[in-house]
Design an enzyme around this catalytic site. Sequence first.
Site, mmCIF file in Angstrom:
data_model
loop_
_atom_site.group_PDB
_atom_site.id
_atom_site.type_symbol
_atom_site.label_atom_id
_atom_site.label_comp_id
_atom_site.label_asym_id
_atom_site.label_seq_id
_atom_site.Cartn_x
_atom_site.Cartn_y
_atom_site.Cartn_z
ATOM 1 N N HIS A 167 1.147 -1.256 0.031
ATOM 2 C CA HIS A 167 -0.044 0.123 0.191
ATOM 3 C C HIS A 167 0.897 1.259 -0.098
ATOM 4 O O HIS A 167 1.862 1.168 0.846
ATOM 5 C CB HIS A 167 -1.428 -0.095 1.164
ATOM 6 C CG HIS A 167 -0.086 0.102 2.427
ATOM 7 N ND1 HIS A 167 -0.241 1.230 3.225
ATOM 8 C CD2 HIS A 167 0.027 -0.324 3.705
ATOM 9 C CE1 HIS A 167 -0.120 1.233 4.347
ATOM 10 N NE2 HIS A 167 0.344 -0.057 4.406
ATOM 11 N N ASP B 180 6.503 1.875 7.146
ATOM 12 C CA ASP B 180 4.360 0.902 6.880
ATOM 13 C C ASP B 180 3.565 1.907 5.902
ATOM 14 O O ASP B 180 3.026 2.820 6.535
ATOM 15 C CB ASP B 180 3.928 1.444 8.180
ATOM 16 C CG ASP B 180 2.664 -0.082 7.690
ATOM 17 O OD1 ASP B 180 1.344 0.833 8.848
ATOM 18 O OD2 ASP B 180 1.906 0.268 6.420
ATOM 19 N N GLU C 277 -4.837 2.162 3.135
ATOM 20 C CA GLU C 277 -5.151 1.150 3.781
ATOM 21 C C GLU C 277 -5.466 1.206 4.855
ATOM 22 O O GLU C 277 -6.235 0.323 5.827
ATOM 23 C CB GLU C 277 -3.681 0.232 3.134
ATOM 24 C CG GLU C 277 -3.287 -1.229 4.252
ATOM 25 C CD GLU C 277 -2.812 -0.835 5.596
ATOM 26 O OE1 GLU C 277 -2.909 0.026 6.141
ATOM 27 O OE2 GLU C 277 -3.563 -2.408 6.358
ATOM 28 N N GLU C 278 -4.419 2.409 5.247
ATOM 29 C CA GLU C 278 -5.153 2.783 6.908
ATOM 30 C C GLU C 278 -6.136 3.168 6.665
ATOM 31 O O GLU C 278 -6.193 3.945 7.996
ATOM 32 C CB GLU C 278 -4.035 3.709 6.989
ATOM 33 C CG GLU C 278 -2.223 3.372 6.530
ATOM 34 C CD GLU C 278 -1.713 2.234 7.545
ATOM 35 O OE1 GLU C 278 -2.544 1.940 8.517
ATOM 36 O OE2 GLU C 278 -0.330 2.179 7.703
ATOM 37 N N HIS D 150 3.807 3.030 12.919
ATOM 38 C CA HIS D 150 2.641 4.567 13.177
ATOM 39 C C HIS D 150 2.642 5.835 14.043
ATOM 40 O O HIS D 150 1.838 6.147 14.227
ATOM 41 C CB HIS D 150 1.435 4.058 13.446
ATOM 42 C CG HIS D 150 0.257 3.321 12.465
ATOM 43 N ND1 HIS D 150 -1.062 3.095 12.538
ATOM 44 C CD2 HIS D 150 0.664 2.558 11.469
ATOM 45 C CE1 HIS D 150 -1.438 2.600 11.697
ATOM 46 N NE2 HIS D 150 -0.284 1.821 10.737
#
Lengths: 338, 340
Positions: free
Chosen positions: A61, A168, A196-197, A307
Amino acid sequence: MKELKNLCELGAVSGREDAVREYIIEKIKDNSEIKIDPLGNIIAFVKGRKAADKIVMVDAHMDEVGLIITSITDNGMLKFTTVGGIDISVLLSRRVIINGMVGVICQKPVHLLSNDEKEKMPTIDSLCIDIGASDRSTAEKKVNVGDVAFFDSSFENLGELIISKALDDRIGCWALIDIINSKPQYDFYATFTVGEEVGLIGAKTAAYTVNPDYAVVIEATTAADIAGVEADKKVCFVDKGAVLSFMDRATLYDKTLFEKAKKIAIEENIKYQVKFVVAGGNNAGAIHQSRGGVKTVAVSVPCRYIHSPSCVASFNDIKAVRDLCVKLIEKMASGEIE
Amino acid sequence: MEGIKQILKELCEADCIGGIGDALEVAKKHISSFAKIKLSGNSLVAEIKGKKDYTIMLDAHIDEIGMMVTNIDDNGFVSVAAAGGIDSRMLMAMKVKIHAKSIVKGVFCSVPPHLRQNEIGVLKLDELYIDTGLGKAAKHIISVGDRVTFEQNFAELGENYVTAKALDNRSGVAALIRCAQLLQNKELNCNVILLFSDMEEIGGSGVKTESFTLNSQCAVSVDVSFGNQQGVSNDECGILGKGAMIGISPILSKDITEQLKKAANLIGTNYQTEVMGGKTATNADHITVTKSGIPCGLLSIPLRNMHTPAEVVCIDDIESTALILAEFIKIKSEEIYERA
């Protein structure tokens, strides 16, 4: 690592992945046929040396977690909410980039906190971003409600490891770009997906479009191999190899594929480990339930402080993940895997 | 980047805590052409000689908040204690520099949110560790007692604001350097000593010992104070961009306070006032009770997010502070001349 640094330092909050999409298109256009779908996903057909017996989708992603501006105050401060899951502790006193400008997230001075305030985390709606605007009209010249901000954090070494925002999932993007440009054995579909998140949005539609037999998701996964965490809660270890997952909060992975993936890692002498805490979730959650179902494997890089502006990982693990994915694609595309 | 902004950038990107760091060298570099320099203890002293035997001391603390290493484990995770008032709630994933045998970069970490038992409490400093990425090599490079500072570079925020770590109190240091620039080539009847003192954040031993050693008849301390921001009422703070905050308190000299106001009015520069009921929580509190007493005034630069790497000031307020100080010195110089 320069490529990975470039990818990580681009800003691409969910729904605004343009900068990363353009960068990736530039990097893969000579080795793939690219389509952009209505949501902004890159769906790239990669021609291998041989035609594939099975359709394989390999996903990474493009989006990262960030902030979105909800309102502007009379004092020229920006109120916001999070895009994707961000713990408030990594927002306090942090620097962000919004519309190319630096902003800082305010924090009430420790000297002025009441005893009650010292024992609680502030709420998101008590925070704001300061861009150095003295009032609302000055701020409104530079920012609109709905604009996004991402962490201002550069890609650097941390001892033997690397530290950056957005590992990420730029590590997934890096690995997938590398696989595409390395003359793969078999045809396959590479999907660089959006959102995606914010609920695995892009993966849902990309999986529908590609309609694969198998899927590989290249991701970053949380590693808690740090001081203060009990041994059985560490999830996985940085620098101990590619992570294979049997279950997370979005997917209970196909057992046969999971066992086969381990076997392939051993046969190919690729360092791997198994994630031993059920935590996190990724695009496999959407892909494996697409249409009538898709057999899916997730291969992840262990990543501390995911994150946050300071994700930490090992480049050795990133290479192990790439190597394992190359082999998985071959076995899946040729039909050998089952 | 011109003049004072460039000096401030260099000062903020240097470090100073508990006697180590390169900020003193940076200050020295910018002031040695106007003043006679000496190092005294861990502080920097710069003297501008005047004609008569009357000395005014200008003080700005040059140290910043930080931490001290208390333990290094076998996996390269470092524990620390605070040196100065630090809000531990902000430390998760915050980058730092450990001043060890060489500079070691690190990042604060603790048990991730999804693994934490109590959702409600906040992390204390003894639940936080610094990840160095060095593994077992860390013990050979880092020692207990090594200093730790925040890692954050200087950036402009809009047209007139800047953000960096250690604006508390490199803003004050920059104001003193700018004041010295303004006094260049002026004939003064009084001596001016600029004291860039260490250890303010940890009890003030720098200013206490240096005010004792240096012989001054009056003083002004320059520090930062709370600036307008979310969650702080306008009664509790100054407004960024509205000029230096002249301190008014029972502990500060009424005469000097009035002379600072007079200076501001004479040159027509913006200023604000900050009224406190007793101690000011700055070096002024220590200067005042040195030996038989040194009358002391206070100028503060309004600042947001105090004691975090996200501090913010308005450059114009530093300029306003320097202008008021230089004019105050001129007023004093004329007063000395008239006395004689």
